[in-house]
Design an enzyme around this catalytic site. Sequence first.
Site, PDB file in Angstrom:
ATOM      1  CG  ASP A   1      -2.048   0.723   1.098  1.00  0.00           C
ATOM      2  OD1 ASP A   1      -2.402   1.065  -0.105  1.00  0.00           O
ATOM      3  OD2 ASP A   1      -2.596   1.276   2.067  1.00  0.00           O
TER       4      ASP A   1
ATOM      5  CG  HIS B   1      -4.263  10.649   2.259  1.00  0.00           C
ATOM      6  ND1 HIS B   1      -5.114  10.615   3.210  1.00  0.00           N
ATOM      7  CD2 HIS B   1      -3.256   9.537   2.648  1.00  0.00           C
ATOM      8  CE1 HIS B   1      -4.883   9.366   4.167  1.00  0.00           C
ATOM      9  NE2 HIS B   1      -3.826   8.872   3.623  1.00  0.00           N
TER      10      HIS B   1
ATOM     11  CD  GLU C   1      -6.219   4.513   4.400  1.00  0.00           C
ATOM     12  OE1 GLU C   1      -5.506   3.694   3.937  1.00  0.00           O
ATOM     13  OE2 GLU C   1      -5.899   5.582   5.308  1.00  0.00           O
TER      14      GLU C   1
ATOM     15  CD  GLU D   1      -5.390   2.572  -0.309  1.00  0.00           C
ATOM     16  OE1 GLU D   1      -4.760   1.871  -0.802  1.00  0.00           O
ATOM     17  OE2 GLU D   1      -5.405   3.081   0.831  1.00  0.00           O
TER      18      GLU D   1
ATOM     19  CG  ASP E   1      -5.851  -0.139   3.366  1.00  0.00           C
ATOM     20  OD1 ASP E   1      -5.793  -1.399   3.460  1.00  0.00           O
ATOM     21  OD2 ASP E   1      -5.096   0.582   3.594  1.00  0.00           O
TER      22      ASP E   1
ATOM     23  NE  ARG F   1      -7.955   6.529   9.347  1.00  0.00           N
ATOM     24  CZ  ARG F   1      -7.074   6.094   8.271  1.00  0.00           C
ATOM     25  NH1 ARG F   1      -5.894   5.753   8.611  1.00  0.00           N
ATOM     26  NH2 ARG F   1      -7.738   6.400   7.297  1.00  0.00           N
TER      27      ARG F   1
ATOM     28  CD  GLN G   1      -3.446   3.868  10.789  1.00  0.00           C
ATOM     29  OE1 GLN G   1      -4.577   3.867  10.392  1.00  0.00           O
ATOM     30  NE2 GLN G   1      -2.507   4.408   9.656  1.00  0.00           N
TER      31      GLN G   1
ATOM     32  CE  LYS H   1      -3.827   1.735   7.297  1.00  0.00           C
ATOM     33  NZ  LYS H   1      -4.402   2.970   6.309  1.00  0.00           N
TER      34      LYS H   1
ATOM     35  CB  THR I   1      -7.554  -4.781   2.024  1.00  0.00           C
ATOM     36  OG1 THR I   1      -6.693  -4.395   3.093  1.00  0.00           O
ATOM     37  CG2 THR I   1      -7.461  -3.916   1.049  1.00  0.00           C
TER      38      THR I   1
ATOM     39  CD  GLU J   1      -7.323  12.451   3.974  1.00  0.00           C
ATOM     40  OE1 GLU J   1      -6.875  13.245   3.106  1.00  0.00           O
ATOM     41  OE2 GLU J   1      -7.674  10.950   3.565  1.00  0.00           O
TER      42      GLU J   1
END
Lengths: 391, 391
Positions: free
Chosen positions: A109, A116, A181, A183, A215, A219, A222, A235, A239, A340
């Site tokens: 990844d 970002h 996420e 992607e 993904d 948080r 993490q 993570k 996925t 975000e």
Amino acid sequence: MNSRVHIEVPADSGFGPAHLPYCVFRPLGEAPRVGARLGDSIIDLAVALDDPMFAQPSLNAFMTQGPQCWREIRERVRVAADSELPATAVHSVRAVRLDLPVEIGDYVDFYASLDHATAMGRMLRPAGEPLLPNWRHLPVGYHGRAGTVVVSGTDIIRPQGQRRTDSGTPDFGPSRRLDIEAELGFIVGAGSELGRPIETDAFAEHVFGVALVNDWSARDIQAWEGQPLGPFLGKSFATTLSAWVTPLDALTEARIPLPPQHPEPLPYLRDDESWGLDIRVRIEWNGQLVSTPPFRRMYWSPAQMLAHMTVNGTSTRTGDLFASGTISGADRSERGSLMEMSWGGTEPIDLNGVQRTFLDDGDEVVITASAPAVGGGHLELGEVRGRIASA
Amino acid sequence: MNSRVHIEVPADSGFGPAHLPYCVFRPLGEAPRVGARLGDSIIDLAVALDDPMFAQPSLNAFMTQGPQCWREIRERVRVAADSELPATAVHSVRAVRLDLPVEIGDYVDFYASLDHATAMGRMLRPAGEPLLPNWRHLPVGYHGRAGTVVVSGTDIIRPQGQRRTDSGTPDFGPSRRLDIEAELGFIVGAGSELGRPIETDAFAEHVFGVALVNDWSARDIQAWEGQPLGPFLGKSFATTLSAWVTPLDALTEARIPLPPQHPEPLPYLRDDESWGLDIRVRIEWNGQLVSTPPFRRMYWSPAQMLAHMTVNGTSTRTGDLFASGTISGADRSERGSLMEMSWGGTEPIDLNGVQRTFLDDGDEVVITASAPAVGGGHLELGEVRGRIASA
């Protein structure tokens, strides 16, 4: 049993004859096999092309043949799609189960969006420079867990784990900051040997196609675990990959110049014909469109990611997946993660009249994307859909 | 062709009847298959046990059968090893090629040695606490590259890449700080489903065996790329695995209590019967013994590593490899990396009369290890050997 059919496709379909993405599908009670999509139909390639390479539970046997084979097969699929096909070779997309299309080798990844990385840096290191010193020199990346890549539609079980608290001592429980996420993923079809870096201009000799990726990220897990060795359990629980793999050749019309790169990258990252992709992503949360991330703003190109990943001599294998990292634009309406969009949970999002930050049990997120198609019109990448199940 | 042989083993062999590790070997001109080692002989299990499960190029088909099968086969191998065997079932270890024994699923690398983490912290963050706040709460780990796990004896091509310099701008070239990491690897035989953590007391239901690992590391590449997402190209170019996999049951005599853990770990990391392993590692560099790392000092147990890795619901697969991270003791003579032995390159090592810090082209490193065997004596884990080839 000799009846033949011709597949009709509306002119505005995202799955017209210029697209023809691949999948692995499972007709009721039958073994999985490889198909190609036209409109709302799946062409069973083992039947239509009479080739046992497609009577397989993944695209790997096909992908490993290399780019000349990919081009020949794509041309044969195009001819077949335009012909009358045996009825036994055509299935409705709604009548079959779609499997994970690829047996994943390694999953890498990246972190290739300037918007970002800047936003994450501002949130996580408010006192410092948003970008770390290495960011503009190389596409930052790391290895994720290949064994938990699941196909679109798979429920996502909320992970539990050690969560960061303000006290400095962790607590334990289901993640309270479960995120997405959005992607783009690139799938290696033809691998490379140890000690043989893949140069930027050899990208199309190795990369078979693209697929959308979500993904999922916890948080709070993490944030506690991530130093000094990077993301792990925040993570690794899941996925999601789209069921459809769009051949690279279907995206030639979507190629655009890269944004400017300063400082100039080292020679191994330069490419005279470097290109980005004009892919417009949409994120729907419980049916509400909450963001439209623009892949065209990605700083590092797909070819730069692959060149960097292999410059140290790393080999690649059929089925390797490398993803772009979260796709975000400069505007709040273009961010590719809830982290975000909600600015670390401090600016709630109005979701159907309710103020929300991260994902609740039962929430469903659907990521879709479209791009210009060869010959005009557009194509739709396969969606990435997932619903949150309780821990 | 009906001649039969009995394998003689010296009493002090590290490969006596209490060990019987597995490999994948390739007799001259024949297809790879599974063997078990007794003394300096390999027993061809497809022949000796008349079972096609062993006529395979990896241990995966056997490992996926689960712990009851592992025990039954180990007992049958023990009986066969004590019997007269058909001559066609016995090969000299010197007459065959050894392949990578396992088709690797995911590769996870931990950081479980307190002495190693403390030493790295002191070097990398001399002004701060050597251990980061999370270290005593969870076994820190990350995903490595599964596709570049190679078998012992494979040459290691010096990686090139972006190297950190004092100027803040990277330069590019072959790594100047190529290092080793002596580790113990644990191989998952029987996988687990998404959403089903593996509790500490279920370790032996999933882990098939152990092997030695050298997790080669390019410290200058790693130092530049590693923030914020952890190691990537500084590690991904190669990881060497021993050709021999020692069954977990061969190590029951090596079990020892864990060192004390403060603070007490969270409940999911506790285990009433927790154990470490009394495995003594030796590192030889160009024929000179330079370190003897003690696995018995590892802070986190193998069962805690697996419980942590899966507590978020991550699934595991047959062939998954998780390694301990560098094994280091408190003393300079017990460090498991050149980074520590040479204290970041500042305290050269006398190697056959020459002052050395990191690896030169042509250098060879051999990592071996021994442990108490069941019934007395010792066993030798399979060696991990690698020679540095120029970039």
